[in-house]
Write a protein that holds these residues in place. Structure first.
Motif, short mmCIF file in Angstrom:
data_model
loop_
_atom_site.label_atom_id
_atom_site.label_comp_id
_atom_site.label_asym_id
_atom_site.label_seq_id
_atom_site.Cartn_x
_atom_site.Cartn_y
_atom_site.Cartn_z
N THR A 45 7.21 -6.92 4.62
CA THR A 45 6.71 -7.85 3.60
C THR A 45 5.24 -8.17 3.76
O THR A 45 4.52 -8.22 2.75
CB THR A 45 7.51 -9.15 3.62
OG1 THR A 45 8.83 -8.85 3.95
CG2 THR A 45 7.43 -9.83 2.31
N PRO A 46 4.73 -8.40 4.99
CA PRO A 46 3.29 -8.66 5.10
C PRO A 46 2.45 -7.56 4.48
O PRO A 46 1.44 -7.83 3.84
CB PRO A 46 3.05 -8.76 6.60
CG PRO A 46 4.33 -9.20 7.15
CD PRO A 46 5.36 -8.57 6.30
N MET A 47 2.91 -6.29 4.62
CA MET A 47 2.13 -5.19 4.06
C MET A 47 2.07 -5.30 2.55
O MET A 47 1.00 -5.19 1.95
CB MET A 47 2.77 -3.87 4.45
CG MET A 47 2.28 -3.35 5.75
SD MET A 47 3.08 -1.82 6.09
CE MET A 47 3.98 -2.27 7.51
N THR A 48 3.22 -5.53 1.92
CA THR A 48 3.23 -5.66 0.46
C THR A 48 2.31 -6.79 0.02
O THR A 48 1.50 -6.63 -0.89
CB THR A 48 4.65 -5.98 -0.02
OG1 THR A 48 5.56 -5.13 0.66
CG2 THR A 48 4.78 -5.79 -1.49
N LEU A 49 2.45 -7.96 0.68
CA LEU A 49 1.68 -9.12 0.23
C LEU A 49 0.19 -8.92 0.46
O LEU A 49 -0.63 -9.31 -0.38
CB LEU A 49 2.17 -10.38 0.95
CG LEU A 49 3.60 -10.76 0.58
CD1 LEU A 49 3.99 -12.04 1.27
CD2 LEU A 49 3.74 -10.91 -0.90
N MET A 50 -0.17 -8.29 1.60
CA MET A 50 -1.59 -8.04 1.86
C MET A 50 -2.17 -7.12 0.79
O MET A 50 -3.25 -7.36 0.26
CB MET A 50 -1.74 -7.36 3.22
CG MET A 50 -2.27 -8.26 4.28
SD MET A 50 -2.55 -7.33 5.76
CE MET A 50 -0.91 -7.01 6.34
N LEU A 51 -1.40 -6.06 0.46
CA LEU A 51 -1.87 -5.11 -0.54
C LEU A 51 -2.02 -5.80 -1.89
O LEU A 51 -3.03 -5.62 -2.59
CB LEU A 51 -0.88 -3.96 -0.63
CG LEU A 51 -1.39 -2.74 -1.36
CD1 LEU A 51 -2.55 -2.15 -0.61
CD2 LEU A 51 -0.30 -1.71 -1.49
N LEU A 52 -1.05 -6.65 -2.26
CA LEU A 52 -1.12 -7.35 -3.54
C LEU A 52 -2.31 -8.30 -3.55
O LEU A 52 -3.03 -8.40 -4.56
CB LEU A 52 0.16 -8.13 -3.79
CG LEU A 52 1.30 -7.32 -4.40
CD1 LEU A 52 2.49 -8.21 -4.62
CD2 LEU A 52 0.84 -6.74 -5.71
N GLY A 53 -2.54 -9.01 -2.42
CA GLY A 53 -3.67 -9.92 -2.35
C GLY A 53 -4.98 -9.18 -2.52
O GLY A 53 -5.87 -9.61 -3.27
N GLN A 54 -5.11 -8.03 -1.84
CA GLN A 54 -6.34 -7.25 -1.96
C GLN A 54 -6.53 -6.73 -3.37
O GLN A 54 -7.64 -6.75 -3.91
CB GLN A 54 -6.31 -6.09 -0.97
CG GLN A 54 -6.74 -6.52 0.41
CD GLN A 54 -6.57 -5.42 1.42
OE1 GLN A 54 -6.19 -4.31 1.07
NE2 GLN A 54 -6.83 -5.73 2.67
N ALA A 55 -5.42 -6.28 -3.99
CA ALA A 55 -5.52 -5.77 -5.35
C ALA A 55 -5.96 -6.87 -6.30
O ALA A 55 -6.82 -6.67 -7.17
CB ALA A 55 -4.18 -5.18 -5.79
N ALA A 56 -5.38 -8.07 -6.12
CA ALA A 56 -5.75 -9.18 -7.00
C ALA A 56 -7.21 -9.54 -6.82
O ALA A 56 -7.94 -9.78 -7.79
CB ALA A 56 -4.86 -10.39 -6.70
N LEU A 57 -7.66 -9.55 -5.56
CA LEU A 57 -9.06 -9.86 -5.27
C LEU A 57 -9.98 -8.84 -5.93
O LEU A 57 -10.98 -9.19 -6.57
CB LEU A 57 -9.26 -9.84 -3.76
CG LEU A 57 -10.34 -10.70 -3.16
CD1 LEU A 57 -10.03 -12.15 -3.44
CD2 LEU A 57 -10.38 -10.48 -1.66
#
Lengths: 123, 93, 161
Positions: free
Chosen positions: A87-99
């Motif tokens: 889950t941390p990987m998914t959330l990190m990737l989503l956060g970076q994409a949103a940024l």
């Protein structure tokens, strides 16, 4: 064929309590997903389900099968470890994409890229 | 008496997880932007996995465990793929 | 030893996962698991990942225990924020903190820990400036969060040092 109603009283209380508590935590996380107003706040909501909810319900499942089949069955640990790691990987990737997307659109209130523009190499 | 308590508490847990799935689904359908939808999908599959585990406890059948593991695996891969796509692809909203 | 098991921890973990999935410790299962663990270890060698040598098992255990406590505490805190609802919306915001970790695996572990605990989300790490951008859900005071990250960093430095 064993059934969940064959559990002794202490195990039944433990299993029921953990299951209901885990489900409640997952529900609270989803309510947060519904209620929060910005994406970066919503990013915190699913971690409730993936840390608290998964831990509690998997523990309930371990206790239930261990008592019913009277041998230790640990394979729910696989789910716990897998979810905690992925889950941390998914959330990190989503956060970076949103940024990244917010920066491309130059939205207000998003921190700018930290790195200064690349300097020209000195001849 | 005890049997009724067990059945009912697991049913209550399942109703709560169902509500959680409904909220996540709402976020997936409504989400103002693409990243909100992916976050909703992520929460949806996590809650579905928990739902499968409660079914496993209720029926005392460990076949549900296998499906929960598969749901977790496929959901992770799909979320990562969508997230990668957001970083690079052209999205029309 | 190194030629057979380039990543001993990874191989041991793969073997453990194989045994758990099969739910048996029969000799055949152990043999198949060992073959898989060795083969996948070699495949991973081709990826050329950064190697690090975590030492001090006791420190690692203590770090894990701290994280478990933090996860429980922040679970309750985030649940309280959500249930508080619209009356007092969360005071969320971005924070930057300087982190001086050279080991890539230590950084990855820090990222996983910070994202897995509800309330903090890792967003971006700048390798050149060695500064980390992260998002905090409930920023009562900034010092507490920065101190938490610094504490994790110190523990990881000790473990991977």
């Amino acid at each position: 064929m064993s059934h969940v109603t064959d559990l002794p009283v202490w195990a039944a209380i433990l299993v029921c309590g953990l299951t209901v508590l885990g489900a409640a935590i997952a529900l609270i996380g989803s309510v947060g997903l519904l209620r929060f107003t910005s994406f970066y706040e919503r990013l915190h909501a699913p971690t409730l389900a993936t840390s608290g909810g998964v831990l509690l319900i998997c523990t309930a499942s371990i206790i239930c099968f261990a008592v019913l089949q009277s041998r230790w069955v640990f394979h729910e640990i696989l789910i716990i470890v897998f979810v905690l790691v992925t889950t941390p990987m998914t959330l990190m990737l989503l956060g970076q994409a949103a940024l990244y997307r917010d920066r491309v659109e130059e939205k207000h209130g998003v921190p700018l890229k930290q790195r200064p523009p690349r300097e020209e190499p000195v001849e | 008496m005890m049997e009724l308590t067990i059945i009912w508490s697991i049913l209550i847990a399942q109703i709560m997880l169902g509500l959680a799935m409904a909220f996540a689904f709402y976020r997936m359908v409504r989400g103002p932007r693409a990243q909100d939808r992916i976050l909703g999908l992520d929460t949806l599959y996590i809650n579905a996995m928990l739902m499968l585990l409660t079914f496993g406890i209720r029926t005392a059948n460990s076949i549900y465990f296998e499906s929960a593991l598969i749901v977790a695996l496929i959901g992770f891969v799909s979320s990562i793929a969508f997230g990668k796509f957001l970083m690079r692809g052209e999205i029309i909203e | 030893m190194r030629t057979w098991f380039p990543y001993p921890l990874l191989s041991a973990g793969l073997l453990a996962i194989w045994l758990l999935l099969n739910q048996s410790v029969a000799p055949g299962t152990i043999l198949m698991g060992s073959v898989l663990a060795t083969g996948l270890g070699w495949v991973t060698l081709k990826l050329g990942l950064a190697r690090s040598h975590p030492r001090r098992v006791l420190l690692m255990l203590r770090f894990g225990f701290t994280i478990a406590l933090d996860i429980i505490r922040s679970n309750l805190a985030v649940a309280a924020v959500i249930l508080r609802g619209r009356r007092r919306p969360p005071n969320s915001g971005f924070l930057t903190v300087d982190i001086d970790l050279d080991d890539e695996n230590a950084l990855a572990l820090l990222a996983c820990v910070m994202t897995a605990t509800p309330g903090t989300a890792w967003l971006e790490y700048d390798r050149l400036r060695k500064s980390l951008l992260f998002h905090v859900l409930d920023m009562e005071n900034e010092r507490v969060w920065i101190d938490t990250v610094k504490r994790y960093e110190a523990a990881l430095k000790e473990i991977f040092g």
